[in-house]
Design a protein around this motif. Structure first.
Motif, PDB file in Angstrom:
ATOM      1  N   SER A   1       1.558   7.391   1.719  1.00 61.95           N
ATOM      2  CA  SER A   1       1.390   7.671   0.303  1.00 61.95           C
ATOM      3  C   SER A   1      -0.106   7.776   0.002  1.00 61.95           C
ATOM      4  O   SER A   1      -0.895   6.935   0.433  1.00 61.95           O
ATOM      5  CB  SER A   1       2.014   6.535  -0.506  1.00 61.95           C
ATOM      6  OG  SER A   1       1.881   6.789  -1.872  1.00 61.95           O
ATOM      7  N   TYR A   2      -0.512   8.823  -0.722  1.00 61.21           N
ATOM      8  CA  TYR A   2      -1.919   9.024  -1.047  1.00 61.21           C
ATOM      9  C   TYR A   2      -2.152   8.785  -2.527  1.00 61.21           C
ATOM     10  O   TYR A   2      -1.303   9.079  -3.369  1.00 61.21           O
ATOM     11  CB  TYR A   2      -2.358  10.443  -0.687  1.00 61.21           C
ATOM     12  CG  TYR A   2      -2.468  10.636   0.797  1.00 61.21           C
ATOM     13  CD1 TYR A   2      -3.611  10.239   1.478  1.00 61.21           C
ATOM     14  CD2 TYR A   2      -1.431  11.190   1.526  1.00 61.21           C
ATOM     15  CE1 TYR A   2      -3.720  10.396   2.845  1.00 61.21           C
ATOM     16  CE2 TYR A   2      -1.523  11.349   2.897  1.00 61.21           C
ATOM     17  CZ  TYR A   2      -2.680  10.948   3.546  1.00 61.21           C
ATOM     18  OH  TYR A   2      -2.782  11.099   4.896  1.00 61.21           O
ATOM     19  N   ASN A   3      -3.353   8.252  -2.823  1.00 61.70           N
ATOM     20  CA  ASN A   3      -3.765   8.036  -4.204  1.00 61.70           C
ATOM     21  C   ASN A   3      -5.275   8.196  -4.281  1.00 61.70           C
ATOM     22  O   ASN A   3      -5.920   8.551  -3.295  1.00 61.70           O
ATOM     23  CB  ASN A   3      -3.306   6.653  -4.699  1.00 61.70           C
ATOM     24  CG  ASN A   3      -3.870   5.529  -3.854  1.00 61.70           C
ATOM     25  OD1 ASN A   3      -5.064   5.509  -3.556  1.00 61.70           O
ATOM     26  ND2 ASN A   3      -3.022   4.587  -3.458  1.00 61.70           N
ATOM     27  N   GLN A   4      -5.861   7.926  -5.405  1.00 61.74           N
ATOM     28  CA  GLN A   4      -7.295   8.125  -5.610  1.00 61.74           C
ATOM     29  C   GLN A   4      -8.167   7.276  -4.690  1.00 61.74           C
ATOM     30  O   GLN A   4      -9.352   7.550  -4.528  1.00 61.74           O
ATOM     31  CB  GLN A   4      -7.664   7.833  -7.059  1.00 61.74           C
ATOM     32  CG  GLN A   4      -7.458   6.383  -7.459  1.00 61.74           C
ATOM     33  CD  GLN A   4      -7.610   6.184  -8.951  1.00 61.74           C
ATOM     34  OE1 GLN A   4      -7.599   7.132  -9.712  1.00 61.74           O
ATOM     35  NE2 GLN A   4      -7.757   4.941  -9.374  1.00 61.74           N
ATOM     36  N   TYR A   5      -7.600   6.278  -4.047  1.00 61.10           N
ATOM     37  CA  TYR A   5      -8.386   5.386  -3.197  1.00 61.10           C
ATOM     38  C   TYR A   5      -8.384   5.777  -1.719  1.00 61.10           C
ATOM     39  O   TYR A   5      -9.205   5.277  -0.961  1.00 61.10           O
ATOM     40  CB  TYR A   5      -7.879   3.949  -3.344  1.00 61.10           C
ATOM     41  CG  TYR A   5      -7.947   3.477  -4.773  1.00 61.10           C
ATOM     42  CD1 TYR A   5      -9.179   3.239  -5.383  1.00 61.10           C
ATOM     43  CD2 TYR A   5      -6.798   3.307  -5.517  1.00 61.10           C
ATOM     44  CE1 TYR A   5      -9.248   2.839  -6.710  1.00 61.10           C
ATOM     45  CE2 TYR A   5      -6.856   2.902  -6.836  1.00 61.10           C
ATOM     46  CZ  TYR A   5      -8.095   2.669  -7.428  1.00 61.10           C
ATOM     47  OH  TYR A   5      -8.160   2.273  -8.743  1.00 61.10           O
ATOM     48  N   ASN A   6      -7.457   6.623  -1.279  1.00 61.14           N
ATOM     49  CA  ASN A   6      -7.409   6.939   0.144  1.00 61.14           C
ATOM     50  C   ASN A   6      -7.351   8.440   0.465  1.00 61.14           C
ATOM     51  O   ASN A   6      -7.138   8.810   1.599  1.00 61.14           O
ATOM     52  CB  ASN A   6      -6.236   6.227   0.821  1.00 61.14           C
ATOM     53  CG  ASN A   6      -4.883   6.671   0.290  1.00 61.14           C
ATOM     54  OD1 ASN A   6      -4.783   7.502  -0.587  1.00 61.14           O
ATOM     55  ND2 ASN A   6      -3.838   6.083   0.837  1.00 61.14           N
ATOM     56  N   VAL A   7      -7.551   9.310  -0.520  1.00 63.72           N
ATOM     57  CA  VAL A   7      -7.584  10.750  -0.255  1.00 63.72           C
ATOM     58  C   VAL A   7      -8.841  11.105   0.535  1.00 63.72           C
ATOM     59  O   VAL A   7      -8.800  11.886   1.477  1.00 63.72           O
ATOM     60  CB  VAL A   7      -7.518  11.562  -1.565  1.00 63.72           C
ATOM     61  CG1 VAL A   7      -7.819  13.027  -1.329  1.00 63.72           C
ATOM     62  CG2 VAL A   7      -6.156  11.400  -2.200  1.00 63.72           C
ATOM     63  N   VAL A   8      -9.977  10.528   0.152  1.00 61.93           N
ATOM     64  CA  VAL A   8     -11.244  10.769   0.839  1.00 61.93           C
ATOM     65  C   VAL A   8     -11.552   9.574   1.722  1.00 61.93           C
ATOM     66  O   VAL A   8     -11.500   8.431   1.283  1.00 61.93           O
ATOM     67  CB  VAL A   8     -12.388  10.994  -0.169  1.00 61.93           C
ATOM     68  CG1 VAL A   8     -13.711  11.188   0.554  1.00 61.93           C
ATOM     69  CG2 VAL A   8     -12.085  12.185  -1.063  1.00 61.93           C
TER      70      VAL A   8
END
Length: 124
Positions: free
Chosen positions: A6-13
């Motif tokens: 699952s991706y969110n604003q904390y692990n996309v980059v």
């Protein structure tokens, strides 16, 4: 049961990585070092670029990140003079040789001219 990441604003980059031919890390990784800047994507795409200064002949550019073999396309320019073109010589996965030519005279451009170099391909 196959549970996807699952991706969110904390692990996309962050650091991109692969395992068994599949992306396992972040979606986008961006970095820089003394050789330039790079961006890597989870699909395997990699782009490197650098602002260089001509040396008046053949010069080397070590990429800021290593490419996978056989995946590389290079381009470069000098925006201050349309008669100048960057010519690249067979690259490796870690770097390339280049020279800035004057298309009117056919000679290498003198040292000290700013140019940009771009390489894109795959990191896996």
């Amino acid at each position: 049961v196959n549970v996807g990441r699952s991706y969110n604003q904390y692990n996309v980059v962050g650091p991109v990585s692969t395992g068994f031919g599949r992306p396992t890390g972040a979606i986008i990784q961006r970095g820089s070092n003394a050789n330039g800047e790079f961006v890597r994507f989870a699909d395997g795409t990699q782009i490197c670029w650098a602002a260089l200064v001509s040396q008046g002949g053949l010069q080397s550019w070590t990429f800021p990140a290593t490419f996978a073999a056989g995946t590389l396309v290079l381009s470069g320019n000098n925006i201050s003079d349309a008669s100048r073109v960057v010519s690249f010589f067979p690259p490796s996965t870690t770097g390339a040789n280049l020279v800035l030519f004057n298309t009117i005279t056919g000679a290498a451009v003198q040292a000290g001219v700013n140019l940009t170099a771009l390489a894109h391909g795959r990191w896996f």
